[in-house]
Design a protein around this motif. Structure first.
Motif, PDB file in Angstrom:
ATOM      1  N   LEU A   1      14.042  69.782  -2.208  1.00 14.20           N
ATOM      2  CA  LEU A   1      12.776  69.654  -1.489  1.00 14.20           C
ATOM      3  C   LEU A   1      12.224  68.232  -1.562  1.00 14.20           C
ATOM      4  N   ARG A   2      12.443  67.551  -2.660  1.00  8.55           N
ATOM      5  CA  ARG A   2      11.950  66.174  -2.783  1.00  8.55           C
ATOM      6  C   ARG A   2      12.591  65.279  -1.721  1.00  8.55           C
ATOM      7  N   ARG A   3      13.906  65.411  -1.535  1.00  5.86           N
ATOM      8  CA  ARG A   3      14.593  64.609  -0.516  1.00  5.86           C
ATOM      9  C   ARG A   3      14.158  65.024   0.884  1.00  5.86           C
ATOM     10  N   PHE A   4      14.071  66.329   1.094  1.00  4.15           N
ATOM     11  CA  PHE A   4      13.722  66.837   2.418  1.00  4.15           C
ATOM     12  C   PHE A   4      12.301  66.435   2.802  1.00  4.15           C
ATOM     13  N   ARG A   5      11.397  66.510   1.843  1.00  2.66           N
ATOM     14  CA  ARG A   5      10.000  66.188   2.104  1.00  2.66           C
ATOM     15  C   ARG A   5       9.829  64.718   2.484  1.00  2.66           C
ATOM     16  N   SER A   6      10.560  63.845   1.820  1.00  4.49           N
ATOM     17  CA  SER A   6      10.428  62.422   2.112  1.00  4.49           C
ATOM     18  C   SER A   6      10.973  62.085   3.497  1.00  4.49           C
ATOM     19  N   ARG A   7      11.950  62.860   3.953  1.00  3.57           N
ATOM     20  CA  ARG A   7      12.549  62.586   5.257  1.00  3.57           C
ATOM     21  C   ARG A   7      11.804  63.266   6.395  1.00  3.57           C
ATOM     22  N   TYR A   8      11.268  64.459   6.133  1.00  5.50           N
ATOM     23  CA  TYR A   8      10.568  65.226   7.180  1.00  5.50           C
ATOM     24  C   TYR A   8       9.184  65.645   6.670  1.00  5.50           C
ATOM     25  N   PRO A   9       8.261  64.714   6.568  1.00  2.00           N
ATOM     26  CA  PRO A   9       6.959  65.016   5.964  1.00  2.00           C
ATOM     27  C   PRO A   9       6.098  65.978   6.774  1.00  2.00           C
ATOM     28  N   ARG A  10       6.435  66.206   8.058  1.00  3.26           N
ATOM     29  CA  ARG A  10       5.595  67.070   8.888  1.00  3.26           C
ATOM     30  C   ARG A  10       6.118  68.504   8.940  1.00  3.26           C
ATOM     31  N   ILE A  11       7.188  68.786   8.215  1.00  3.06           N
ATOM     32  CA  ILE A  11       7.680  70.160   8.117  1.00  3.06           C
ATOM     33  C   ILE A  11       7.066  70.802   6.878  1.00  3.06           C
ATOM     34  N   GLU A  12       6.340  71.893   7.079  1.00  3.32           N
ATOM     35  CA  GLU A  12       5.694  72.592   5.973  1.00  3.32           C
ATOM     36  C   GLU A  12       6.646  73.634   5.383  1.00  3.32           C
ATOM     37  N   ILE A  13       6.640  73.741   4.069  1.00  2.20           N
ATOM     38  CA  ILE A  13       7.470  74.713   3.364  1.00  2.20           C
ATOM     39  C   ILE A  13       6.579  75.806   2.778  1.00  2.20           C
ATOM     40  N   LYS A  14       6.819  77.059   3.187  1.00  2.00           N
ATOM     41  CA  LYS A  14       6.158  78.206   2.572  1.00  2.00           C
ATOM     42  C   LYS A  14       7.121  78.790   1.547  1.00  2.00           C
ATOM     43  N   LEU A  15       6.841  78.556   0.274  1.00  2.00           N
ATOM     44  CA  LEU A  15       7.743  78.981  -0.790  1.00  2.00           C
ATOM     45  C   LEU A  15       7.245  80.263  -1.438  1.00  2.00           C
ATOM     46  N   HIS A  16       8.102  81.283  -1.438  1.00  2.00           N
ATOM     47  CA  HIS A  16       7.800  82.548  -2.110  1.00  2.00           C
ATOM     48  C   HIS A  16       8.773  82.717  -3.273  1.00  2.00           C
ATOM     49  N   THR A  17       8.262  83.068  -4.438  1.00  2.00           N
ATOM     50  CA  THR A  17       9.112  83.268  -5.604  1.00  2.00           C
ATOM     51  C   THR A  17       9.034  84.703  -6.078  1.00  2.00           C
ATOM     52  N   GLY A  18      10.092  85.133  -6.739  1.00  2.00           N
ATOM     53  CA  GLY A  18      10.142  86.500  -7.254  1.00  2.00           C
ATOM     54  C   GLY A  18      11.483  86.759  -7.908  1.00  2.00           C
ATOM     55  N   ALA A  19      11.795  88.021  -8.150  1.00  3.43           N
ATOM     56  CA  ALA A  19      13.075  88.400  -8.737  1.00  3.43           C
ATOM     57  C   ALA A  19      14.213  87.952  -7.818  1.00  3.43           C
ATOM     58  N   PRO A  20      15.364  87.557  -8.382  1.00  4.01           N
ATOM     59  CA  PRO A  20      16.443  87.032  -7.551  1.00  4.01           C
ATOM     60  C   PRO A  20      17.164  88.085  -6.715  1.00  4.01           C
ATOM     61  N   GLU A  21      17.100  89.344  -7.136  1.00  5.55           N
ATOM     62  CA  GLU A  21      17.922  90.371  -6.475  1.00  5.55           C
ATOM     63  C   GLU A  21      17.662  90.502  -4.971  1.00  5.55           C
ATOM     64  N   PRO A  22      16.401  90.480  -4.477  1.00  3.92           N
ATOM     65  CA  PRO A  22      16.188  90.712  -3.039  1.00  3.92           C
ATOM     66  C   PRO A  22      16.358  89.478  -2.161  1.00  3.92           C
ATOM     67  N   ALA A  23      16.741  88.332  -2.723  1.00  4.42           N
ATOM     68  CA  ALA A  23      16.751  87.077  -1.972  1.00  4.42           C
ATOM     69  C   ALA A  23      17.584  87.168  -0.691  1.00  4.42           C
ATOM     70  N   VAL A  24      18.821  87.629  -0.806  1.00  2.00           N
ATOM     71  CA  VAL A  24      19.710  87.689   0.364  1.00  2.00           C
ATOM     72  C   VAL A  24      19.172  88.663   1.405  1.00  2.00           C
ATOM     73  N   HIS A  25      18.663  89.804   0.948  1.00  3.74           N
ATOM     74  CA  HIS A  25      18.153  90.813   1.879  1.00  3.74           C
ATOM     75  C   HIS A  25      16.918  90.308   2.625  1.00  3.74           C
ATOM     76  N   ARG A  26      16.122  89.476   1.993  1.00  2.65           N
ATOM     77  CA  ARG A  26      14.937  88.939   2.669  1.00  2.65           C
ATOM     78  C   ARG A  26      15.336  88.037   3.837  1.00  2.65           C
ATOM     79  N   VAL A  27      16.439  87.341   3.695  1.00  5.37           N
ATOM     80  CA  VAL A  27      16.942  86.521   4.802  1.00  5.37           C
ATOM     81  C   VAL A  27      17.534  87.411   5.885  1.00  5.37           C
ATOM     82  N   LEU A  28      18.338  88.386   5.487  1.00  3.53           N
ATOM     83  CA  LEU A  28      18.949  89.295   6.460  1.00  3.53           C
ATOM     84  C   LEU A  28      17.900  90.070   7.251  1.00  3.53           C
TER      85      LEU A  28
END
Length: 292
Positions: free
Chosen positions: A110-137
């Motif tokens: 994110l540090r590299r991405f933010r410096s290159r694309y400062p106008r793109i906002e990141i909505k970061l959600h954290t939680g248990a790792p198990e549902p990560a793939v399903h949340r994308v699907l």
């Protein structure tokens, strides 16, 4: 183009809670209620069933949820394709990962991405790792940091960022648990060892397979969500746990547990970034993917 109503609808459809949805949208609950009513009046159908205690999607609401996600995705794609010509990407990306991943794998990305694309906002959600793939699907997130599943869906693109071994850990000074591992670990009676395991997910699958290959049934003391909680319970002497090495390395309790040299070792986690292949056409996601 005003996409506000669609965003309000999706916030409520994902949380099913007016308070949390209005907070996510930075509006009042009454304003959110007016947005939903405006949508329902325009469509001529009810999108939600609601009473004083619960909110749920109707069948029409479920259909409209698919449309709303796709419409916003298409809008972002065309808007950013036009902005790309002016070399000025802007918009919003939603991302999901575990707490540990957020300050280990994700920080430098994110540090590299933010410096290159400062106008793109990141909505970061954290939680248990198990549902990560399903949340994308399911379309709940654009991007997730996750361990690569044994069977990766053909709809997903996955880019590895590193390996993290899965480790058996035990308390270092507990009067009951620690002595069981003072000698040759090959002679440990695992049927008597209380285990603290993930409720579900890749780690649980691999631990269950490990016990099955030894023709043993694990003595499960507790099933928890989140690897950090496993380290905590093990450090308190409740039993033996299994966690990825990266979790242990970043835990403030690392010096209170010991890594057990069990054989055979469990397959390591292949940790990386996943996204729906069809979303790689989105200029924002394409930009993020290209700089990994």
């Amino acid at each position: 183009m005003d996409t506000r109503l669609l965003k309000h609808f999706l916030a409520l459809s994902e949380t099913l809670h007016f308070g949390r949805a209005s907070e996510a949208c930075h509006i009042s609950s009454s304003a959110l209620s007016r947005s939903i009513k405006q949508l329902e009046d325009s469509l001529g159908v009810s999108l939600f069933e609601r009473d004083n205690r619960t909110v749920s999607l109707t069948q029409q609401g479920l259909k409209f949820q698919v449309y709303a996600r796709e419409a916003l995705s298409q809008w972002d794609m065309i808007r950013n394709a036009l902005l790309e010509d002016a070399q000025e990407l802007q918009g919003e990306l939603s991302m999901y990962c575990s707490v540990t991943a957020s300050y280990s794998f994700l920080h430098d990305i994110l540090r590299r991405f933010r410096s290159r694309y400062p106008r793109i906002e990141i909505k970061l959600h954290t939680g248990a790792p198990e549902p990560a793939v399903h949340r994308v699907l399911n379309g709940d997130e654009d991007i997730a940091i996750a361990a690569r599943p044994d069977n990766l869906s053909g709809a997903l693109a996955f880019k590895s960022t590193g390996l993290s071994p899965l480790l058996f850990i035990a308390p270092t000074d507990d009067a009951v648990i620690a002595p069981q591992f003072a000698g040759d670990i090959e002679h440990v009676n695992w049927s008597d060892v209380p285990m603290i395991l993930s409720e579900q997910g890749l780690a649980r699958t691999r631990v269950d397979r490990w016990f099955s290959n030894k023709a043993l049934k694990p003595n499960i003391y507790a099933q928890v969500a989140g690897n950090e909680a496993i380290v905590s319970m093990v450090s308190l002497g409740f039993g033996v746990g299994v966690v990825p090495k990266i979790v242990l390395e970043n835990s403030p309790l690392a010096n209170t547990v010991q890594v057990l040299p069990v054989t055979p070792t469990l397959p390591a986690f292949d940790v990386g970034v996943c996204v729906l292949k069809k979303k790689l056409k989105n200029p924002l996601i394409e930009a993020f993917w290209a700089q990994l």
